[in-house]
Design an enzyme around this catalytic site. Structure first.
Site, PDB file in Angstrom:
ATOM      1  N   GLN A   1      -6.476   9.333   2.098  1.00 24.78           N
ATOM      2  CA  GLN A   1      -6.092   8.860   0.762  1.00 24.78           C
ATOM      3  C   GLN A   1      -7.133   7.864   0.259  1.00 24.78           C
ATOM      4  O   GLN A   1      -7.210   6.738   0.768  1.00 24.78           O
ATOM      5  CB  GLN A   1      -4.716   8.182   0.871  1.00 24.78           C
ATOM      6  N   GLY A   2      -7.914   8.253  -0.725  1.00 28.91           N
ATOM      7  CA  GLY A   2      -8.962   7.380  -1.275  1.00 28.91           C
ATOM      8  C   GLY A   2      -8.494   6.683  -2.533  1.00 28.91           C
ATOM      9  O   GLY A   2      -8.926   7.037  -3.645  1.00 28.91           O
TER      10      GLY A   2
ATOM     11  N   SER B   1      -7.469   5.122   5.748  1.00 33.20           N
ATOM     12  CA  SER B   1      -7.003   5.469   7.104  1.00 33.20           C
ATOM     13  C   SER B   1      -7.525   6.838   7.504  1.00 33.20           C
ATOM     14  O   SER B   1      -7.434   7.803   6.733  1.00 33.20           O
ATOM     15  CB  SER B   1      -5.470   5.487   7.162  1.00 33.20           C
TER      16      SER B   1
ATOM     17  N   GLU C   1       5.033   9.000  -0.797  1.00 32.78           N
ATOM     18  CA  GLU C   1       4.590   8.143   0.315  1.00 32.78           C
ATOM     19  C   GLU C   1       5.745   7.243   0.759  1.00 32.78           C
ATOM     20  O   GLU C   1       6.063   7.140   1.937  1.00 32.78           O
ATOM     21  CB  GLU C   1       3.394   7.277  -0.106  1.00 32.78           C
TER      22      GLU C   1
ATOM     23  N   GLU D   1       4.924  -8.819  -1.078  1.00 34.35           N
ATOM     24  CA  GLU D   1       5.045  -9.529  -2.369  1.00 34.35           C
ATOM     25  C   GLU D   1       5.291  -8.522  -3.497  1.00 34.35           C
ATOM     26  O   GLU D   1       6.110  -8.764  -4.392  1.00 34.35           O
ATOM     27  CB  GLU D   1       3.764 -10.330  -2.670  1.00 34.35           C
TER      28      GLU D   1
HETATM   29  C1  FAD Z   1      -2.697  -0.234   7.854  1.00 30.80           C
HETATM   30  C2  FAD Z   1      -3.180   0.027   6.462  1.00 30.80           C
HETATM   31  C3  FAD Z   1      -3.543   1.299   6.086  1.00 30.80           C
HETATM   32  C4  FAD Z   1      -4.020   1.555   4.805  1.00 30.80           C
HETATM   33  N1  FAD Z   1      -4.404   2.822   4.479  1.00 30.80           N
HETATM   34  C5  FAD Z   1      -4.882   3.077   3.251  1.00 30.80           C
HETATM   35  C6  FAD Z   1      -5.354   4.383   2.907  1.00 30.80           C
HETATM   36  O1  FAD Z   1      -5.349   5.294   3.728  1.00 30.80           O
HETATM   37  N2  FAD Z   1      -5.833   4.592   1.665  1.00 30.80           N
HETATM   38  C7  FAD Z   1      -5.848   3.601   0.718  1.00 30.80           C
HETATM   39  O2  FAD Z   1      -6.269   3.890  -0.396  1.00 30.80           O
HETATM   40  N3  FAD Z   1      -5.436   2.344   1.009  1.00 30.80           N
HETATM   41  C8  FAD Z   1      -4.954   2.050   2.253  1.00 30.80           C
HETATM   42  N4  FAD Z   1      -4.545   0.788   2.580  1.00 30.80           N
HETATM   43  C9  FAD Z   1      -4.715  -0.270   1.594  1.00 30.80           C
HETATM   44  C10 FAD Z   1      -3.428  -0.811   1.011  1.00 30.80           C
HETATM   45  O3  FAD Z   1      -2.859   0.085   0.090  1.00 30.80           O
HETATM   46  C11 FAD Z   1      -3.805  -2.154   0.346  1.00 30.80           C
HETATM   47  O4  FAD Z   1      -4.217  -3.026   1.385  1.00 30.80           O
HETATM   48  C12 FAD Z   1      -2.656  -2.772  -0.399  1.00 30.80           C
HETATM   49  O5  FAD Z   1      -2.323  -2.012  -1.519  1.00 30.80           O
HETATM   50  C13 FAD Z   1      -2.986  -4.209  -0.827  1.00 30.80           C
HETATM   51  O6  FAD Z   1      -4.202  -4.260  -1.503  1.00 30.80           O
HETATM   52  P1  FAD Z   1      -5.349  -5.288  -1.092  1.00 30.80           P
HETATM   53  O7  FAD Z   1      -5.577  -5.177   0.384  1.00 30.80           O
HETATM   54  O8  FAD Z   1      -6.501  -5.073  -1.994  1.00 30.80           O
HETATM   55  O9  FAD Z   1      -4.736  -6.739  -1.337  1.00 30.80           O
HETATM   56  P2  FAD Z   1      -4.577  -7.461  -2.745  1.00 30.80           P
HETATM   57  O10 FAD Z   1      -3.949  -6.548  -3.722  1.00 30.80           O
HETATM   58  O11 FAD Z   1      -5.872  -8.095  -3.098  1.00 30.80           O
HETATM   59  O12 FAD Z   1      -3.538  -8.582  -2.365  1.00 30.80           O
HETATM   60  C14 FAD Z   1      -3.903  -9.788  -1.673  1.00 30.80           C
HETATM   61  C15 FAD Z   1      -2.657 -10.659  -1.585  1.00 30.80           C
HETATM   62  O13 FAD Z   1      -2.223 -11.012  -2.919  1.00 30.80           O
HETATM   63  C16 FAD Z   1      -0.890 -10.591  -3.117  1.00 30.80           C
HETATM   64  N5  FAD Z   1      -0.720 -10.068  -4.493  1.00 30.80           N
HETATM   65  C17 FAD Z   1      -1.549  -9.203  -5.146  1.00 30.80           C
HETATM   66  N6  FAD Z   1      -1.066  -8.937  -6.381  1.00 30.80           N
HETATM   67  C18 FAD Z   1       0.091  -9.649  -6.516  1.00 30.80           C
HETATM   68  C19 FAD Z   1       1.054  -9.782  -7.544  1.00 30.80           C
HETATM   69  N7  FAD Z   1       0.944  -9.114  -8.704  1.00 30.80           N
HETATM   70  N8  FAD Z   1       2.120 -10.593  -7.329  1.00 30.80           N
HETATM   71  C20 FAD Z   1       2.263 -11.271  -6.146  1.00 30.80           C
HETATM   72  N9  FAD Z   1       1.371 -11.175  -5.113  1.00 30.80           N
HETATM   73  C21 FAD Z   1       0.301 -10.373  -5.296  1.00 30.80           C
HETATM   74  C22 FAD Z   1      -0.660  -9.461  -2.135  1.00 30.80           C
HETATM   75  O14 FAD Z   1       0.698  -9.290  -1.812  1.00 30.80           O
HETATM   76  C23 FAD Z   1      -1.482  -9.932  -0.929  1.00 30.80           C
HETATM   77  O15 FAD Z   1      -0.741 -10.865  -0.168  1.00 30.80           O
HETATM   78  C24 FAD Z   1      -4.095   0.493   3.857  1.00 30.80           C
HETATM   79  C25 FAD Z   1      -3.718  -0.797   4.232  1.00 30.80           C
HETATM   80  C26 FAD Z   1      -3.281  -1.040   5.523  1.00 30.80           C
HETATM   81  C27 FAD Z   1      -2.920  -2.432   5.904  1.00 30.80           C
END
Ligand code: FAD
Length: 396
Positions: A131-132, A166, A249, A380
């Protein structure tokens, strides 16, 4: 909500249980499978199991029969998940994106040609999908993504970067979201594509996690050509295609059935560990913690069943999915943290050390638990969904 299963459903459960018992390889060791950081090994075991499920007609359980699925009902799918979890069989996670997310999305949005081309190969796991979606600057705010695809004759040219992808390093096809129109509001200029991971210009760089595993990756695109026929759904309407996928999902993640095993193991270890010469379960603090976990687990389990009852009545999946995701991932985090306290320093040893408890499974799970509160939508974000959509609270 009716919690009883009909005699037919109980018979179906026995059929599933029998099939799993007969087909799990004799040398399959669930403790090893779930605790090894060797991703190659896990992928190999999971692929072999996926192949058996496919040959036995158990892959794509809820997919319509016309697309090679089993056409199982909501209850049958739930029973199957319960039995897989009970047997601690290998997860279908190796092709979770393909089977639980991309397949149903293609059934909904794909052309007939795309259905014929992709669906059978997803079920047989000849094609593993990743999933990209996420990018360094677009996670929770997914619509902010900047990877772009520019039309050029009969193909699109993709440039940009994805992250946290992933199993990209084991995947054949990426389900990619890319910006195809910069001149409209950000949700309206995104398109979805199926991208062959062997295309020239794609670089996959694995990321090592705190557990030592390398499950996910950074993926770079440099002038990658994607044929026009690989566009999934209408051009510039990829946001709605992605919403369909994210709904599947969430539904595919279920109520976190695997955490029941963590809870049972924790209770069993608490009975064995001795604090001050007596079983730790005589300690009021330990008893209180375990009781709290059991209460919370039951709250998650019955909320998940409530969601199931809604689906059986033909209602769309509601915000129960957010409660279950938030509740089960948070509970898992606190249970595994508690386990490392209960077991003391031995519980914090990793599997390489001979004195490690349960082959280092507890510290590994405690570290992994953090990821589960982020992937599939952070805690969150789930709280915001519940506050605004379930409770109707104002945004400010
Ligand atoms: C094990 C694992 C597998 C994954 N696999 C994939 C995959 O295969 N493909 C893919 O595309 N992605 C994947 N992801 C990514 C995942 O979807 C993102 O990590 C997730 O959506 C959060 O985005 P971010 O890491 O950019 O954090 P951010 O969005 O930058 O968030 C950082 C922090 O700020 C908080 N925050 C952000 N916005 C808000 C808001 N509006 N209100 C309150 N708090 C907020 C968040 O809760 C978090 O604590 C994976 C993640 C993990 C951990």
């Amino acid at each position: 909500m009716d919690l009883e299963y009909t005699p037919e459903e109980e018979a179906y459960r026995q059929e599933v249980r029998g099939w799993i018992e007969r087909n799990l390889p004799g040398d399959y060791d669930p403790d090893e499978y779930f605790s090894t950081p060797d991703v190659d090994h896990r992928v190999k075991v999971a692929l072999a199991w996926q192949k058996k499920l496919y040959e036995g007609g158990w892959a794509g359980l809820g997919w319509p029969k016309e697309y090679g699925g089993r056409g199982a009902s909501v209850v049958e799918t739930q029973i199957f998940s319960e039995e897989v979890s009970r047997a601690r069989a290998p997860m279908t996670a190796i092709n979770f994106v393909g089977i639980a997310m991309v397949g149903p999305t293609i059934i909904h949005w794909g052309t007939e040609e795309q259905k014929k081309r992709y669906l059978p190969r997803i079920l047989s796991s000849e094609d593993i999908w990743c999933q990209g979606f996420s990018e360094p600057g677009a996670g929770s705010d997914l619509a902010a993504l900047s990877t772009h695809a520019v039309e050029d004759g009969d193909h699109f040219v993709v440039n940009g970067q994805k992250t946290w992808t992933s199993l990209a390093h084991y995947s054949d096809i990426m389900y990619l979201l890319a910006r195809t129109n910069k001149d409209v509001p950000k949700h309206k200029g995104i398109s979805a594509f199926a991208v062959d991971m062997k295309s020239p210009g794609i670089t996959v760089r694995p990321l090592v996690q705190v557990t030592g595993d390398a499950d996910f990756n950074e993926v770079f695109f440099e002038d990658v050509k994607v044929p026009r026929e690989n566009l999934l759904g209408p051009k510039d309407d990829g946001w709605n295609v992605a919403i369909t996928t994210l709904m599947y999902e969430r539904a595919g993640m279920g109520g976190g059935l695997e955490f029941e095993h963590v809870l049972n193991q924790l209770v069993s270890r608490a009975k064995q560990v001795r604090h001050g010469g007596v079983s730790a379960t005589r300690d009021p603090w330990v008893r209180q913690m375990l009781a709290q976990f059991i209460i919370e687990w039951n709250a998650v389990k019955y909320t998940d069943l409530r969601a199931l009852s809604k689906q059986m009545r033909g209602e769309p999946p509601g915000w129960e999915g957010s409660i279950c995701k938030l509740g089960s991932s948070g509970l898992n985090l606190r249970m595994t943290d508690f386990a490392t306290e209960l077991l003391g320093p031995y519980g914090q040893l990793t599997r390489e050390c001979a004195l490690a408890v349960d082959r280092g499974a507890w510290i590994r799970q405690a570290l992994m638990a953090r990821a589960l509160t982020i992937g599939g939508g952070t805690s969150e974000i789930q709280r915001s969904i519940l506050a605004t959509r379930a409770l109707g609270l104002p945004r400010k």
